[in-house]
Design an enzyme around this catalytic site. Sequence first.
Site, mmCIF file in Angstrom:
data_model
loop_
_atom_site.group_PDB
_atom_site.id
_atom_site.type_symbol
_atom_site.label_atom_id
_atom_site.label_comp_id
_atom_site.label_asym_id
_atom_site.label_seq_id
_atom_site.Cartn_x
_atom_site.Cartn_y
_atom_site.Cartn_z
ATOM 1 N N GLU A 1 -17.629 -31.756 20.035
ATOM 2 C CA GLU A 1 -18.255 -32.934 20.625
ATOM 3 C C GLU A 1 -18.013 -34.172 19.755
ATOM 4 O O GLU A 1 -17.676 -35.255 20.254
ATOM 5 C CB GLU A 1 -19.762 -32.709 20.787
ATOM 6 C CG GLU A 1 -20.112 -31.529 21.682
ATOM 7 C CD GLU A 1 -20.299 -30.231 20.912
ATOM 8 O OE1 GLU A 1 -21.178 -29.454 21.296
ATOM 9 O OE2 GLU A 1 -19.551 -29.996 19.930
ATOM 10 N N LEU B 1 -3.858 5.368 13.139
ATOM 11 C CA LEU B 1 -4.911 4.366 13.039
ATOM 12 C C LEU B 1 -5.433 4.013 14.427
ATOM 13 O O LEU B 1 -6.650 3.894 14.635
ATOM 14 C CB LEU B 1 -4.385 3.114 12.336
ATOM 15 C CG LEU B 1 -5.348 1.936 12.232
ATOM 16 C CD1 LEU B 1 -6.638 2.331 11.533
ATOM 17 C CD2 LEU B 1 -4.689 0.769 11.516
#
Length: 340
Positions: free
Chosen positions: A53, A274
């Site tokens: 903003e 993994l």
Amino acid sequence: MNADETYMMRAIGLAKLGEGMTRPNPPVGAVLVLNGEIIAEGWHEKAGGDHAERACLKNLKPKAQSLKPASLYVTLEPCSSHGRTPPCTDLIIEKGIGRVVVSVKDLNPKHAGRGLELLKAAGVEVVAGVCEKEGHELIAPFEKFITTGMPYVTLKLASTLDGKIADSAGNSKWITGAAARDQVQQMRRRVDAIMVGSATILADDPSLLPRPAEGRRPWRVVIGKTIPSNAQVLTDAAADRTLVRSRTELKDVLKELAEQHDVMHVLCEGGGLLAAGLVEEGLVDEFAFFIAPKLMGADGIPNFGKTGGLMANVTNLKFRSLEQVGEDVLLRAVVGQNNF
């Protein structure tokens, strides 16, 4: 798509420019519109810098005009408390902006909804929930991080059509084409950490760094006890951002990344053991499968290093998107119960 949705999607696009730079903050974009024209825009470029903003309003060319008829589109509810920067709600009220449109409310339980209530109390018209699905997807890593204390995990695997990530000798260069590999670099720039198994380091000695980095400095996490002392991840200029951890501690490693390094989003690039470990422990939030139109054969290395699976115990996924990337296909999926 109506006007509010059009401008919000522009704000979401701007927010993505900050991905990989904002941790522990989420990526946020903002667009200011007056009389059907965008008059300023901005995004949260890096942690400690201006929120979206404030960045947007700094880009507003000084004009002697009232912003009462203007609408500010923000992807996340404006902050209402002092941190490294002042509250954005104060600035919005000070500038006299008459309308604020938000995609997603603040997910932090300490602040959720407070910013919007402050704006309403000051006479600002507030609209929330515009492009809410896309807004949630944008900040999914932040949402998990802020609500669970754990990072969001994207598992990326490049495989042949028959599910092989390397040949019988361990060679994987190159299963997918250049366009897919370029997209992986984009993915690396979006995340806070990149994780692989030690077998990937032994086979390929990758740097795991995004190319080009464009200011990103992700952590590199190697799961496994043995990697060569001369591996790139231990000897290059980013060696101080490499962590080597035991494979038996996957959940603990992820928790460490979040708590000690503010990691919100982890990209795991395999290998198969993994990948299987993460799936078995329920630690994967999103799957990104790059699938090449190639067949490897039964003796190739499978994308998930797991055997003995039964139909009763399969992991159910839900497809999110499918796109062609060069000659390959990128298939995105999430765990079945995930709403995103």
